[in-house]
Motif scaffolding. Structure first.
Motif, PDB file in Angstrom:
ATOM      1  N   ILE A 161     -13.070   5.436   3.936  1.00 53.07           N
ATOM      2  CA  ILE A 161     -12.628   5.237   2.562  1.00 53.07           C
ATOM      3  C   ILE A 161     -13.814   5.402   1.618  1.00 53.07           C
ATOM      4  CG2 ILE A 161     -10.656   3.746   3.091  1.00 53.07           C
ATOM      5  CD1 ILE A 161     -12.397   1.348   2.364  1.00 53.07           C
ATOM      6  N   GLN A 162     -13.515   5.946   0.437  1.00 46.36           N
ATOM      7  CA  GLN A 162     -14.525   6.149  -0.595  1.00 46.36           C
ATOM      8  C   GLN A 162     -13.974   5.678  -1.940  1.00 46.36           C
ATOM      9  OE1 GLN A 162     -17.609   7.231  -0.109  1.00 46.36           O
ATOM     10  NE2 GLN A 162     -17.363   7.735   2.073  1.00 46.36           N
ATOM     11  N   PRO A 163     -14.821   5.072  -2.785  1.00 46.91           N
ATOM     12  CA  PRO A 163     -14.357   4.686  -4.124  1.00 46.91           C
ATOM     13  C   PRO A 163     -13.876   5.912  -4.901  1.00 46.91           C
ATOM     14  CG  PRO A 163     -16.496   3.699  -3.632  1.00 46.91           C
ATOM     15  CD  PRO A 163     -16.236   4.709  -2.550  1.00 46.91           C
ATOM     16  N   ALA A 164     -12.806   5.733  -5.664  1.00 45.22           N
ATOM     17  CA  ALA A 164     -12.250   6.830  -6.456  1.00 45.22           C
ATOM     18  C   ALA A 164     -11.834   6.359  -7.840  1.00 45.22           C
ATOM     19  CB  ALA A 164     -11.080   7.478  -5.717  1.00 45.22           C
ATOM     20  N   GLY A 165     -12.603   5.425  -8.400  1.00 46.09           N
ATOM     21  CA  GLY A 165     -12.324   4.974  -9.760  1.00 46.09           C
ATOM     22  C   GLY A 165     -11.174   3.999  -9.829  1.00 46.09           C
ATOM     23  N   LEU A 171      -8.899   4.114  -4.142  1.00 43.74           N
ATOM     24  CA  LEU A 171      -9.794   4.523  -3.061  1.00 43.74           C
ATOM     25  C   LEU A 171      -9.289   5.831  -2.457  1.00 43.74           C
ATOM     26  CD1 LEU A 171     -10.007   1.028  -1.332  1.00 43.74           C
ATOM     27  CD2 LEU A 171     -11.832   2.085  -2.676  1.00 43.74           C
ATOM     28  N   LYS A 172     -10.203   6.614  -1.940  1.00 44.08           N
ATOM     29  CA  LYS A 172      -9.861   7.860  -1.248  1.00 44.08           C
ATOM     30  C   LYS A 172      -9.931   7.572   0.253  1.00 44.08           C
ATOM     31  CE  LYS A 172      -9.723  11.227  -3.426  1.00 44.08           C
ATOM     32  NZ  LYS A 172      -8.632  11.868  -4.209  1.00 44.08           N
ATOM     33  N   GLU A 173      -8.794   7.700   0.934  1.00 41.54           N
ATOM     34  CA  GLU A 173      -8.702   7.400   2.362  1.00 41.54           C
ATOM     35  C   GLU A 173      -8.536   8.697   3.154  1.00 41.54           C
ATOM     36  OE1 GLU A 173      -6.336   3.913   4.263  1.00 41.54           O
ATOM     37  OE2 GLU A 173      -4.969   5.635   4.326  1.00 41.54           O
ATOM     38  N   THR A 174      -9.300   8.838   4.244  1.00 44.74           N
ATOM     39  CA  THR A 174      -9.200  10.015   5.109  1.00 44.74           C
ATOM     40  C   THR A 174      -8.736   9.578   6.487  1.00 44.74           C
ATOM     41  OG1 THR A 174     -10.974  11.142   3.913  1.00 44.74           O
ATOM     42  CG2 THR A 174     -10.421  11.982   6.087  1.00 44.74           C
ATOM     43  N   LEU A 175      -7.600  10.085   6.905  1.00 46.67           N
ATOM     44  CA  LEU A 175      -7.016   9.732   8.192  1.00 46.67           C
ATOM     45  C   LEU A 175      -7.584  10.610   9.305  1.00 46.67           C
ATOM     46  CD1 LEU A 175      -3.281   9.448   7.075  1.00 46.67           C
ATOM     47  CD2 LEU A 175      -4.905   7.575   7.401  1.00 46.67           C
ATOM     48  N   LYS A 204      -2.378   2.350  18.131  1.00 49.26           N
ATOM     49  CA  LYS A 204      -2.510   0.938  17.796  1.00 49.26           C
ATOM     50  C   LYS A 204      -3.003   0.848  16.358  1.00 49.26           C
ATOM     51  CE  LYS A 204      -3.312  -0.614  22.532  1.00 49.26           C
ATOM     52  NZ  LYS A 204      -4.229  -1.323  23.470  1.00 49.26           N
ATOM     53  N   ILE A 205      -2.230   0.185  15.514  1.00 54.45           N
ATOM     54  CA  ILE A 205      -2.494   0.120  14.076  1.00 54.45           C
ATOM     55  C   ILE A 205      -2.789  -1.320  13.682  1.00 54.45           C
ATOM     56  CG2 ILE A 205      -1.605   0.657  11.789  1.00 54.45           C
ATOM     57  CD1 ILE A 205      -1.879   3.112  13.567  1.00 54.45           C
ATOM     58  N   GLN A 206      -3.787  -1.497  12.836  1.00 53.60           N
ATOM     59  CA  GLN A 206      -4.113  -2.817  12.316  1.00 53.60           C
ATOM     60  C   GLN A 206      -4.735  -2.672  10.930  1.00 53.60           C
ATOM     61  OE1 GLN A 206      -7.053  -5.101  14.520  1.00 53.60           O
ATOM     62  NE2 GLN A 206      -6.238  -7.044  13.787  1.00 53.60           N
ATOM     63  N   VAL A 207      -4.552  -3.686  10.097  1.00 52.52           N
ATOM     64  CA  VAL A 207      -5.239  -3.760   8.806  1.00 52.52           C
ATOM     65  C   VAL A 207      -6.131  -4.997   8.842  1.00 52.52           C
ATOM     66  CG1 VAL A 207      -5.024  -3.888   6.305  1.00 52.52           C
ATOM     67  CG2 VAL A 207      -3.302  -2.654   7.633  1.00 52.52           C
ATOM     68  N   ARG A 208      -7.433  -4.788   8.613  1.00 48.30           N
ATOM     69  CA  ARG A 208      -8.391  -5.893   8.579  1.00 48.30           C
ATOM     70  C   ARG A 208      -9.097  -5.877   7.235  1.00 48.30           C
ATOM     71  NH1 ARG A 208     -11.994  -4.628  13.917  1.00 48.30           N
ATOM     72  NH2 ARG A 208     -10.306  -3.900  15.306  1.00 48.30           N
ATOM     73  N   ASP A 209      -8.965  -6.983   6.528  1.00 48.06           N
ATOM     74  CA  ASP A 209      -9.618  -7.104   5.220  1.00 48.06           C
ATOM     75  C   ASP A 209      -9.314  -5.905   4.320  1.00 48.06           C
ATOM     76  OD1 ASP A 209     -10.832  -9.548   5.968  1.00 48.06           O
ATOM     77  OD2 ASP A 209     -12.430  -8.446   6.980  1.00 48.06           O
ATOM     78  N   GLY A 210      -8.066  -5.439   4.382  1.00 45.03           N
ATOM     79  CA  GLY A 210      -7.628  -4.350   3.526  1.00 45.03           C
ATOM     80  C   GLY A 210      -7.981  -2.964   4.015  1.00 45.03           C
ATOM     81  N   ILE A 211      -8.653  -2.852   5.163  1.00 48.93           N
ATOM     82  CA  ILE A 211      -9.055  -1.547   5.706  1.00 48.93           C
ATOM     83  C   ILE A 211      -8.170  -1.213   6.899  1.00 48.93           C
ATOM     84  CG2 ILE A 211     -10.920  -0.224   6.778  1.00 48.93           C
ATOM     85  CD1 ILE A 211     -12.884  -1.891   5.185  1.00 48.93           C
ATOM     86  N   LEU A 212      -7.662  -0.007   6.929  1.00 45.34           N
ATOM     87  CA  LEU A 212      -6.791   0.457   7.998  1.00 45.34           C
ATOM     88  C   LEU A 212      -7.609   0.841   9.227  1.00 45.34           C
ATOM     89  CD1 LEU A 212      -4.008   1.512   9.055  1.00 45.34           C
ATOM     90  CD2 LEU A 212      -4.544   3.677   7.880  1.00 45.34           C
ATOM     91  N   TYR A 213      -7.185   0.327  10.385  1.00 40.75           N
ATOM     92  CA  TYR A 213      -7.789   0.698  11.672  1.00 40.75           C
ATOM     93  C   TYR A 213      -6.744   1.420  12.512  1.00 40.75           C
ATOM     94  CZ  TYR A 213     -11.925  -2.260  10.942  1.00 40.75           C
ATOM     95  OH  TYR A 213     -13.097  -2.800  10.471  1.00 40.75           O
ATOM     96  N   ILE A 214      -7.146   2.545  13.074  1.00 41.68           N
ATOM     97  CA  ILE A 214      -6.266   3.298  13.968  1.00 41.68           C
ATOM     98  C   ILE A 214      -6.956   3.415  15.318  1.00 41.68           C
ATOM     99  CG2 ILE A 214      -5.070   5.493  14.373  1.00 41.68           C
ATOM    100  CD1 ILE A 214      -4.894   5.864  11.366  1.00 41.68           C
ATOM    101  N   ASP A 264      -5.086   9.274  -1.933  1.00 48.81           N
ATOM    102  CA  ASP A 264      -5.432   8.063  -2.667  1.00 48.81           C
ATOM    103  C   ASP A 264      -4.637   6.872  -2.156  1.00 48.81           C
ATOM    104  OD1 ASP A 264      -7.142   9.486  -4.261  1.00 48.81           O
ATOM    105  OD2 ASP A 264      -5.776   9.606  -5.976  1.00 48.81           O
ATOM    106  N   ILE A 265      -5.267   5.695  -2.171  1.00 48.25           N
ATOM    107  CA  ILE A 265      -4.559   4.444  -1.983  1.00 48.25           C
ATOM    108  C   ILE A 265      -4.976   3.511  -3.119  1.00 48.25           C
ATOM    109  CG2 ILE A 265      -4.344   4.667   0.521  1.00 48.25           C
ATOM    110  CD1 ILE A 265      -6.666   2.668   0.784  1.00 48.25           C
ATOM    111  N   LEU A 266      -4.115   2.535  -3.425  1.00 47.88           N
ATOM    112  CA  LEU A 266      -4.394   1.600  -4.511  1.00 47.88           C
ATOM    113  C   LEU A 266      -4.515   0.179  -3.969  1.00 47.88           C
ATOM    114  CD1 LEU A 266      -1.900   2.873  -7.250  1.00 47.88           C
ATOM    115  CD2 LEU A 266      -4.281   3.565  -6.867  1.00 47.88           C
ATOM    116  N   ASN A 267      -5.351  -0.617  -4.626  1.00 46.01           N
ATOM    117  CA  ASN A 267      -5.554  -2.003  -4.247  1.00 46.01           C
ATOM    118  C   ASN A 267      -5.274  -2.905  -5.444  1.00 46.01           C
ATOM    119  OD1 ASN A 267      -6.711  -4.169  -2.398  1.00 46.01           O
ATOM    120  ND2 ASN A 267      -8.022  -4.388  -4.203  1.00 46.01           N
TER     121      ASN A 267
END
Length: 277
Positions: free
Chosen positions: A144-148, A182-186, A127-137, A193-196
């Motif tokens: 997620i961590q800031p990556a400049g 941002l640095k995203e870990t699945l 089940k996949i969802q995005v809430r306020d730009g954050i991925l939920y699995i 990396d992901i970009l916003n």
């Protein structure tokens, strides 16, 4: 005698060309398929102009393993269905193996049939969802961590002359286009990396349940990607059947920042044989 030798030479030349085409066809169908990145949906993992080979042995073979050849300038439009359509329809693969979450995959679009490249986010049953730009699995937010920031020049990119979207936009010609990185870990440990760019509808979705035999894909450039968050019939990708997978992208061979990959003087010196993470 000279005429016979000339005819023999022509026949041998034709045979050589035919053999070369057959070998190239087998190589592209069963081993590796070349792919040139046409858009920015996978930045900064993949840039417009990256040239790579897709590993077609990674997931086994289906009708989608047959090559499609599209050259609009010469009216060439040979689809995989034209060659291997007889193998389509049962959503199975020969020597098939399941892809892993986090793989960067080339697949055939479920509606248009064109080749797409995205990151595999959802497996069958997820089940996949995005809430306020954050991925939920499966109800859990990914780490997620800031990556400049990711910066690039505001100018036309690639043969289509696409312009980047900017978080600090609008940016004038030649200005610096900035996106938050941002640095995203699945789940399973794949980090990328992901970009916003900004807040938009795709940052707030309902819950998608991935059907059996299908997969859910997203671009790393999250606010500039037509992916599984949008149904394939309305311009997105939707759920992708197992049989539509072509292969896994493992490494960038070289990368051109110009309008053509033949413009070797525009090749990016830091992307030769770059591993795809």
């Amino acid at each position: 005698m000279a005429t016979e030798e000339k005819k023999g030479g022509i026949v041998e030349t034709i045979k050589t060309i035919v053999y070369a085409l057959l070998i190239a066809g087998v190589f592209r169908t069963f081993l590796f398929q070349p792919f040139w990145i046409p858009s920015g949906s996978m930045k900064d993992t993949l840039l417009i102009g990256d040239f790579l080979f897709v590993n077609k042995m990674a997931y086994g073979y289906s009708y989608a393993s047959c090559p499609s050849v599209v050259i609009p300038r010469f009216g060439v439009d040979v689809d995989a269905h034209d060659i291997c359509g007889w193998a389509d329809g049962d959503n199975t693969r020969l020597f098939g193996s399941q892809p892993q979450r986090g793989d960067v995959v080339v697949f055939r679009h479920p509606t248009s049939g064109r080749d797409f490249i995205k990151r595999l986010i959802g497996l069958p049953g997820d089940k996949i969802q995005v809430r306020d730009g954050i991925l939920y699995i499966n109800g859990q937010p990914v780490e997620i961590q800031p990556a400049g920031t990711f910066e690039e020049v505001q100018k036309p990119q690639g043969p289509q002359g696409l312009r980047p979207r900017c978080e600090n936009g609008p940016v004038g010609e030649g200005g610096i286009c900035i996106k938050t990185r941002l640095k995203e870990t699945l789940p399973g440990g794949v980090t990328h990396d992901i970009l916003n760019i900004g807040d938009q509808a795709s940052d707030h979705t309902g819950v998608y349940e991935v059907p059996e035999g299908h997969f859910f894909f997203m671009g790393d450039n999250r606010d500039n990607s037509a992916d599984s968050r949008i149904a394939s019939m309305v311009g997105g990708v939707g759920m992708v059947p197992f049989e539509n997978l072509i292969g896994r992208a493992d490494r960038v061979m070289f990368s051109s920042a110009g309008r053509s990959m033949l413009f070797f003087w525009t090749w990016r010196k830091d992307r030769f044989f770059e591993a795809i993470e």
